[in-house]
Design a protein around this motif. Structure first.
Motif, PDB file in Angstrom:
ATOM      1  N   LEU A 102      -4.920   6.678  -4.894  1.00  0.00           N
ATOM      2  CA  LEU A 102      -4.369   7.933  -4.633  1.00  0.00           C
ATOM      3  C   LEU A 102      -2.994   7.414  -5.546  1.00  0.00           C
ATOM      4  O   LEU A 102      -2.157   6.983  -5.540  1.00  0.00           O
ATOM      5  CB  LEU A 102      -3.836   8.600  -3.471  1.00  0.00           C
ATOM      6  CG  LEU A 102      -2.639  10.015  -3.389  1.00  0.00           C
ATOM      7  CD1 LEU A 102      -3.127  10.898  -3.376  1.00  0.00           C
ATOM      8  CD2 LEU A 102      -1.840   9.488  -1.735  1.00  0.00           C
ATOM      9  N   LYS A 103      -3.475   8.881  -7.169  1.00  0.00           N
ATOM     10  CA  LYS A 103      -1.969   8.751  -7.805  1.00  0.00           C
ATOM     11  C   LYS A 103      -1.613   9.951  -6.950  1.00  0.00           C
ATOM     12  O   LYS A 103      -1.897  10.985  -7.393  1.00  0.00           O
ATOM     13  CB  LYS A 103      -2.784   8.801  -9.664  1.00  0.00           C
ATOM     14  CG  LYS A 103      -1.752   8.888 -10.168  1.00  0.00           C
ATOM     15  CD  LYS A 103      -1.021   8.286 -10.452  1.00  0.00           C
ATOM     16  CE  LYS A 103      -0.303   8.222 -11.755  1.00  0.00           C
ATOM     17  NZ  LYS A 103       0.586   9.745 -11.558  1.00  0.00           N
ATOM     18  N   VAL A 129      -1.081  10.450   4.622  1.00  0.00           N
ATOM     19  CA  VAL A 129      -2.406   9.288   4.369  1.00  0.00           C
ATOM     20  C   VAL A 129      -2.136   8.652   5.754  1.00  0.00           C
ATOM     21  O   VAL A 129      -3.364   8.041   5.729  1.00  0.00           O
ATOM     22  CB  VAL A 129      -1.276   8.065   3.723  1.00  0.00           C
ATOM     23  CG1 VAL A 129      -1.337   7.081   3.439  1.00  0.00           C
ATOM     24  CG2 VAL A 129      -1.049   8.594   2.103  1.00  0.00           C
ATOM     25  N   ALA A 130      -1.771   8.611   6.876  1.00  0.00           N
ATOM     26  CA  ALA A 130      -1.322   7.994   8.385  1.00  0.00           C
ATOM     27  C   ALA A 130      -3.253   9.364   9.007  1.00  0.00           C
ATOM     28  O   ALA A 130      -3.488   8.464   9.725  1.00  0.00           O
ATOM     29  CB  ALA A 130       0.261   8.816   8.767  1.00  0.00           C
ATOM     30  N   ALA A 131      -2.907  10.380   8.652  1.00  0.00           N
ATOM     31  CA  ALA A 131      -4.181  10.754   8.884  1.00  0.00           C
ATOM     32  C   ALA A 131      -5.498  10.463   8.458  1.00  0.00           C
ATOM     33  O   ALA A 131      -6.643  10.143   9.540  1.00  0.00           O
ATOM     34  CB  ALA A 131      -4.239  12.301   8.817  1.00  0.00           C
ATOM     35  N   VAL A 132      -5.319   9.661   7.418  1.00  0.00           N
ATOM     36  CA  VAL A 132      -6.352   9.261   7.123  1.00  0.00           C
ATOM     37  C   VAL A 132      -6.417   7.582   7.234  1.00  0.00           C
ATOM     38  O   VAL A 132      -7.640   7.543   7.816  1.00  0.00           O
ATOM     39  CB  VAL A 132      -6.616   9.090   5.735  1.00  0.00           C
ATOM     40  CG1 VAL A 132      -7.941   8.551   4.985  1.00  0.00           C
ATOM     41  CG2 VAL A 132      -7.148  10.386   5.194  1.00  0.00           C
ATOM     42  N   THR A 133      -5.785   7.141   7.453  1.00  0.00           N
ATOM     43  CA  THR A 133      -6.492   5.098   7.988  1.00  0.00           C
ATOM     44  C   THR A 133      -6.222   5.146   9.044  1.00  0.00           C
ATOM     45  O   THR A 133      -6.880   3.986   9.412  1.00  0.00           O
ATOM     46  CB  THR A 133      -4.347   4.982   7.226  1.00  0.00           C
ATOM     47  OG1 THR A 133      -3.149   5.516   7.929  1.00  0.00           O
ATOM     48  CG2 THR A 133      -4.026   4.605   5.978  1.00  0.00           C
ATOM     49  N   THR A 183       9.279   5.499   4.033  1.00  0.00           N
ATOM     50  CA  THR A 183       8.906   6.867   4.549  1.00  0.00           C
ATOM     51  C   THR A 183       7.546   6.009   5.452  1.00  0.00           C
ATOM     52  O   THR A 183       7.514   7.074   6.713  1.00  0.00           O
ATOM     53  CB  THR A 183       8.508   7.779   3.425  1.00  0.00           C
ATOM     54  OG1 THR A 183      10.335   8.579   3.283  1.00  0.00           O
ATOM     55  CG2 THR A 183       8.383   8.772   4.517  1.00  0.00           C
ATOM     56  N   MET A 184       6.845   5.801   4.891  1.00  0.00           N
ATOM     57  CA  MET A 184       5.317   6.200   5.862  1.00  0.00           C
ATOM     58  C   MET A 184       5.882   4.198   6.458  1.00  0.00           C
ATOM     59  O   MET A 184       5.098   4.734   8.169  1.00  0.00           O
ATOM     60  CB  MET A 184       4.434   4.527   4.851  1.00  0.00           C
ATOM     61  CG  MET A 184       3.666   5.962   3.648  1.00  0.00           C
ATOM     62  SD  MET A 184       2.690   5.262   2.179  1.00  0.00           S
ATOM     63  CE  MET A 184       2.041   5.842   2.050  1.00  0.00           C
ATOM     64  N   GLU A 185       6.756   3.480   6.567  1.00  0.00           N
ATOM     65  CA  GLU A 185       6.532   2.718   7.824  1.00  0.00           C
ATOM     66  C   GLU A 185       7.627   3.187   8.863  1.00  0.00           C
ATOM     67  O   GLU A 185       7.290   3.337   9.960  1.00  0.00           O
ATOM     68  CB  GLU A 185       7.329   1.438   7.685  1.00  0.00           C
ATOM     69  CG  GLU A 185       6.409   0.314   6.687  1.00  0.00           C
ATOM     70  CD  GLU A 185       7.140  -0.508   6.309  1.00  0.00           C
ATOM     71  OE1 GLU A 185       8.067  -0.544   5.952  1.00  0.00           O
ATOM     72  OE2 GLU A 185       6.091  -1.597   5.732  1.00  0.00           O
ATOM     73  N   SER A 186       8.432   4.271   9.009  1.00  0.00           N
ATOM     74  CA  SER A 186       8.794   5.280   9.461  1.00  0.00           C
ATOM     75  C   SER A 186       8.230   5.912  10.019  1.00  0.00           C
ATOM     76  O   SER A 186       8.127   6.133  12.309  1.00  0.00           O
ATOM     77  CB  SER A 186      10.041   5.873   9.250  1.00  0.00           C
ATOM     78  OG  SER A 186       9.481   6.968   8.428  1.00  0.00           O
ATOM     79  N   ILE A 187       7.119   6.111  10.509  1.00  0.00           N
ATOM     80  CA  ILE A 187       6.013   6.509  10.736  1.00  0.00           C
ATOM     81  C   ILE A 187       4.619   5.767  11.054  1.00  0.00           C
ATOM     82  O   ILE A 187       4.316   6.067  12.235  1.00  0.00           O
ATOM     83  CB  ILE A 187       5.207   8.319  10.737  1.00  0.00           C
ATOM     84  CG1 ILE A 187       4.725   7.615   8.882  1.00  0.00           C
ATOM     85  CG2 ILE A 187       6.551   8.719  10.113  1.00  0.00           C
ATOM     86  CD1 ILE A 187       3.934   8.935   8.711  1.00  0.00           C
ATOM     87  N   GLY A 188       5.132   4.628  11.398  1.00  0.00           N
ATOM     88  CA  GLY A 188       4.153   3.784  11.804  1.00  0.00           C
ATOM     89  C   GLY A 188       3.462   3.123  10.877  1.00  0.00           C
ATOM     90  O   GLY A 188       1.815   2.345  11.398  1.00  0.00           O
ATOM     91  N   ILE A 189       2.723   3.391   9.685  1.00  0.00           N
ATOM     92  CA  ILE A 189       2.008   3.017   8.539  1.00  0.00           C
ATOM     93  C   ILE A 189       2.714   1.365   8.469  1.00  0.00           C
ATOM     94  O   ILE A 189       3.452   1.754   7.287  1.00  0.00           O
ATOM     95  CB  ILE A 189       1.826   3.986   7.730  1.00  0.00           C
ATOM     96  CG1 ILE A 189       1.693   5.333   8.107  1.00  0.00           C
ATOM     97  CG2 ILE A 189       0.559   3.592   6.875  1.00  0.00           C
ATOM     98  CD1 ILE A 189       2.063   6.501   7.075  1.00  0.00           C
ATOM     99  N   PRO A 190       2.078   0.687   8.144  1.00  0.00           N
ATOM    100  CA  PRO A 190       1.820  -0.734   8.056  1.00  0.00           C
ATOM    101  C   PRO A 190       1.883  -0.604   5.911  1.00  0.00           C
ATOM    102  O   PRO A 190       1.117  -0.200   5.620  1.00  0.00           O
ATOM    103  CB  PRO A 190       0.892  -1.605   8.100  1.00  0.00           C
ATOM    104  CG  PRO A 190       0.154  -1.086   9.181  1.00  0.00           C
ATOM    105  CD  PRO A 190       0.497   0.138   9.351  1.00  0.00           C
ATOM    106  N   VAL A 220      -1.606  -0.246   3.680  1.00  0.00           N
ATOM    107  CA  VAL A 220      -1.232   0.756   2.738  1.00  0.00           C
ATOM    108  C   VAL A 220      -0.988   0.094   1.908  1.00  0.00           C
ATOM    109  O   VAL A 220       0.203  -0.549   1.855  1.00  0.00           O
ATOM    110  CB  VAL A 220      -0.748   2.177   2.902  1.00  0.00           C
ATOM    111  CG1 VAL A 220      -0.349   3.121   1.749  1.00  0.00           C
ATOM    112  CG2 VAL A 220      -1.491   3.279   4.067  1.00  0.00           C
ATOM    113  N   VAL A 221      -2.043  -0.216   0.077  1.00  0.00           N
ATOM    114  CA  VAL A 221      -0.867  -0.693  -0.541  1.00  0.00           C
ATOM    115  C   VAL A 221      -0.053   0.350  -1.448  1.00  0.00           C
ATOM    116  O   VAL A 221      -0.725   1.255  -2.090  1.00  0.00           O
ATOM    117  CB  VAL A 221      -1.717  -1.551  -1.352  1.00  0.00           C
ATOM    118  CG1 VAL A 221      -1.101  -2.781  -2.336  1.00  0.00           C
ATOM    119  CG2 VAL A 221      -2.141  -2.392  -0.366  1.00  0.00           C
ATOM    120  N   ILE A 222       0.787   0.360  -2.118  1.00  0.00           N
ATOM    121  CA  ILE A 222       1.443   0.719  -2.979  1.00  0.00           C
ATOM    122  C   ILE A 222       1.348   0.004  -4.633  1.00  0.00           C
ATOM    123  O   ILE A 222       2.416  -1.568  -4.561  1.00  0.00           O
ATOM    124  CB  ILE A 222       2.628   1.437  -2.531  1.00  0.00           C
ATOM    125  CG1 ILE A 222       2.266   2.290  -1.466  1.00  0.00           C
ATOM    126  CG2 ILE A 222       3.711   2.450  -3.858  1.00  0.00           C
ATOM    127  CD1 ILE A 222       4.004   3.188  -0.808  1.00  0.00           C
TER     128      ILE A 222
END
Length: 339
Positions: A102-103, A129-133, A183-190, A220-222
């Motif tokens: 994702l860009k 992204v959470a919905a997809v992962t 932001t992602m880790e605040s909703i539980g996405i590693p 998820v890798v940024i």
């Protein structure tokens, strides 16, 4: 395989019943283990070691039992999102791509332009992204930095050369990446941030094999700092990282619905294009991605989907191959395209 006679000492020390187990548990006999696993135990030699061999056919039949440790990480990563293995497997089959890049442009992170980063936008991205992962899709992200600093625009100002300006722009992408990670880790996405040049105190250095391993573990890798070189855009970085990690598509999230045959801001009759070839993008000089990025995608057969990030649900719909935005160098999912 040679094992010590302590094997029998441990085996014989197993109690026939235990208060921590049900009363129906009984210690298996050595004969039953030999029959079940195909073990052949020779007589102890002078050095008190036993030679133990296993029948490959019987071991194969019990591979599910013997390989519990190998699948533990996959089971735990799925269960951590509240999904069973059967649900994860069933959900993955409906998706066109299983590993995507994702860009996200810097302008998209700015939202209404009143501030450099809009927390509502980053939270929306995180939820998408959470919905997809949670469905088992592996997601990597490349972020731009145009909302904070764009090197090509500042080159020449106050004696700032292009290379230095581009390096400042790379630092801007790191700022966006760290904000998005939080932001992602605040909703539980590693989430892991990897930078093209070393910034060990705030992020990992980019290592391709480590990035792939993170994805395989459901993280998820940024990717930040672009390619680590001046004169290259983050679009080129997205195409490069996509090819390196063997991702199947570049999802370019922007502020527009896709690619038009004319500028929709000047021409209200501009038509949104559904599909394009790489050659059409270059020949018509469409401002989708820079020519280096388009050429890299073409050489590696990487399709590009351009869509509007602000539309809810568009990320997951794009992964399914539905009619979202414009696809370049690829085809729609024939089943999803009818929806």
């Amino acid at each position: 395989m040679a094992i010590s006679t302590n094997f029998f000492a441990v085996f014989n020390s197993i109690p026939s019943t235990s208060s921590s187990f049900s009363s129906s548990f009984t210690k298996p006999s050595l004969g039953s283990l030999k029959h079940h696993y195909g073990l052949k135990v020779g007589k102890p030699s002078s050095n008190r070691r036993l030679v133990l061999s296993c029948s490959s056919s019987q071991m194969d039949s019990n591979s599910d039992t013997m390989n519990i440790g190998n699948g533990r990480s996959q089971i735990s990563s799925a269960s951590s999102f509240g999904l069973t293995m059967s649900e994860t497997t069933m959900s993955r089959t409906s998706y066109k791509w299983q590993r995507v890049l994702l860009k996200v442009s810097g302008e998209a992170l700015a939202g209404d332009q009143t501030q450099n980063i809009d927390p509502k936008i980053t939270m929306s991205i995180a939820r998408e992204v959470a919905a997809v992962t949670r469905l088992g899709i592996e997601v990597a992200i490349v972020v731009g930095g145009g909302n904070i600093f764009r090197g090509s625009s500042w080159a020449g100002s106050s004696g700032l050369d292009r290379s230095s300006a581009d390096y400042i722009g790379m630092l801007a992408t790191v700022m966006n990446a760290i904000f998005l990670q939080a932001t992602m880790e605040s909703i539980g996405i590693p989430t892991r941030v990897q930078t093209a040049f070393r910034m060990s105190e705030v992020a990992e250095p980019y290592i391709r094999r480590r990035a792939v391993r993170h994805l395989e573990k459901g993280r998820v890798v940024i990717f930040a700092a672009g390619t680590g070189n001046p004169f290259f855009t983050t679009d080129t970085a997205a195409a490069l990282r996509c090819a390196e990690i063997n991702a199947e598509v570049v999802l370019k999230a922007t502020n527009v619905d896709g690619v038009y045959d004319d500028d929709p801001r000047r021409n209200p009759n501009a038509r949104l294009l559904d599909t394009l070839t790489y050659q059409e993008v270059t020949s018509k000089d469409l401002s989708v991605m820079d020519m280096t990025a388009i050429t890299l995608c073409q050489e590696n057969n990487i399709p590009v989907v351009v869509f509007n990030l602000s539309k809810p649900g568009y990320i997951s719909r794009a992964i399914k191959g539905e009619r979202v935005g414009t696809i370049i160098g690829g085809t729609r999912n024939s089943m999803a395209a009818k929806t």
